[in-house]
Motif scaffolding. Sequence first.
Motif, mmCIF file in Angstrom:
data_model
loop_
_atom_site.group_PDB
_atom_site.id
_atom_site.type_symbol
_atom_site.label_atom_id
_atom_site.label_comp_id
_atom_site.label_asym_id
_atom_site.label_seq_id
_atom_site.Cartn_x
_atom_site.Cartn_y
_atom_site.Cartn_z
ATOM 1 N N ILE A 334 75.666 123.442 37.244
ATOM 2 C CA ILE A 334 76.902 122.898 37.972
ATOM 3 C C ILE A 334 78.035 123.120 38.134
ATOM 4 C CG2 ILE A 334 77.421 121.081 35.528
ATOM 5 C CD1 ILE A 334 77.701 118.689 37.875
ATOM 6 N N SER A 338 80.130 124.333 41.282
ATOM 7 C CA SER A 338 82.249 123.428 40.946
ATOM 8 C C SER A 338 82.819 124.677 41.361
ATOM 9 C CB SER A 338 82.346 123.235 39.573
ATOM 10 O OG SER A 338 81.290 121.666 39.231
ATOM 11 N N SER A 341 83.149 125.916 44.354
ATOM 12 C CA SER A 341 83.653 124.660 45.631
ATOM 13 C C SER A 341 85.268 124.329 45.020
ATOM 14 C CB SER A 341 82.919 123.401 45.149
ATOM 15 O OG SER A 341 83.248 123.162 44.015
#
Length: 423
Positions: A334, A338, A341
């Motif tokens: 993750i 992240s 993003s």
Amino acid sequence: MIVFTGWDFGCLGNQATKLKQKNIYYRLQVDLEEERIKKQAASLTPWRKVALYSLRILLFVVALGLIGAAFFGIFKATDFSQKHMEQPGFLGLLIEFLPSIVITAGNFLVPLLCDQIALIEKYSPSVTVVMALLRAVVLRLVSLGILLFTLWSQITCSGNAEASACQQCRYDHEKYPCWETRVGQEMYKLMLFDLLVNIALLVLVEFPRRIVVDNWSCKLSQLVGRQEFVVPSNVLGLVYGQTVVWAGALFCPLLPLMNTIKFVILFYCKKITLFHNCRPALKTFRSTTSTFFFLVVLLFGWTLALVVMIYSLAVIKPSMACGPFRFFPSMWKIVPNSFYSLSKVTQDFLFFVGSQAFSIPLFALSCVIMCYFVALASIYGKSVEMLKAQLKLEGQDKQFLVKQIERIKQQHLMPALSAEVQD
């Protein structure tokens, strides 16, 4: 030297003065006891030295065997609990809490036995305290590691991804549909049992013991005496609790808050038992050595928690039935998702922070700052040594002045005595 340089002239009030006097007294007691043991060891014959070292080796093996038996019991209790945790009723509840019960009982009983062994080893007071703390540290931290290792072995089928239970999800999804919850529950149980044991000792052991000692005058009660308040073991309990929080915070986010509440409760419980039920410890120890030792133990606890976190983040596949990471192959996945993003400007800034153009100047600046503080600490250390030497010289000057006054008094008294004799 200790008397003239160890006194704090900022002490105000009778209580602070008495505490400082006791502190100096304990330091002198430790120094004298260690010198006595050194002289006694130097006067031993070769055969007595061989007997003493043989006894110490034998007792070391016995203490190691006790700690190993505790580890084996924790491993078996955890394995048995995970295999039979579906039992109904009170028996199922007892089996579910069995690892925490065994760990708490081992952390309580084995150090008591090791303390009795330490009395026979005939070490100096400071070495005795360090040996007792080392054994307790190994017991507490490794027992926590064995618990987690056993849980992970059950969850990951002992690392065998080809096993039938772990072939589909890379973990035993039938027995542990939410394995993070299971690990978090074990951390909660450890924290809860540690609190319950401390409160139970206060209510069921220390308080009745104080009542018996204060109200009965028989030889047995006076021989047992009140409970000793041993500072190192209590501090070690705090370090153990903090290690449990570090190891379990990833799986139960409310654990730090609950541990804070636990520490507040324990603080007032310890305060009550210290002022009403306990007496000062007979074993003295050097506070400076113990402080450094506790910092090292805290570092080991943090390292253990870091290993737990890295293994959980990078190796074990998250539960597919629950949790915020169920759609990722690992918890760490993750983080890059992240990162990518984020906006382009933020990514460029973070890339710059991680590049050599930023890290090398930062490292050089850190080295300069560290050298500055090291030099500053060295200067302060020399200043402290100079002040201690000055205090020592002032003490010698006072002794010289007292001798001079005595000599002058004797000189004045001698003519008077001679005149009386002549009369």
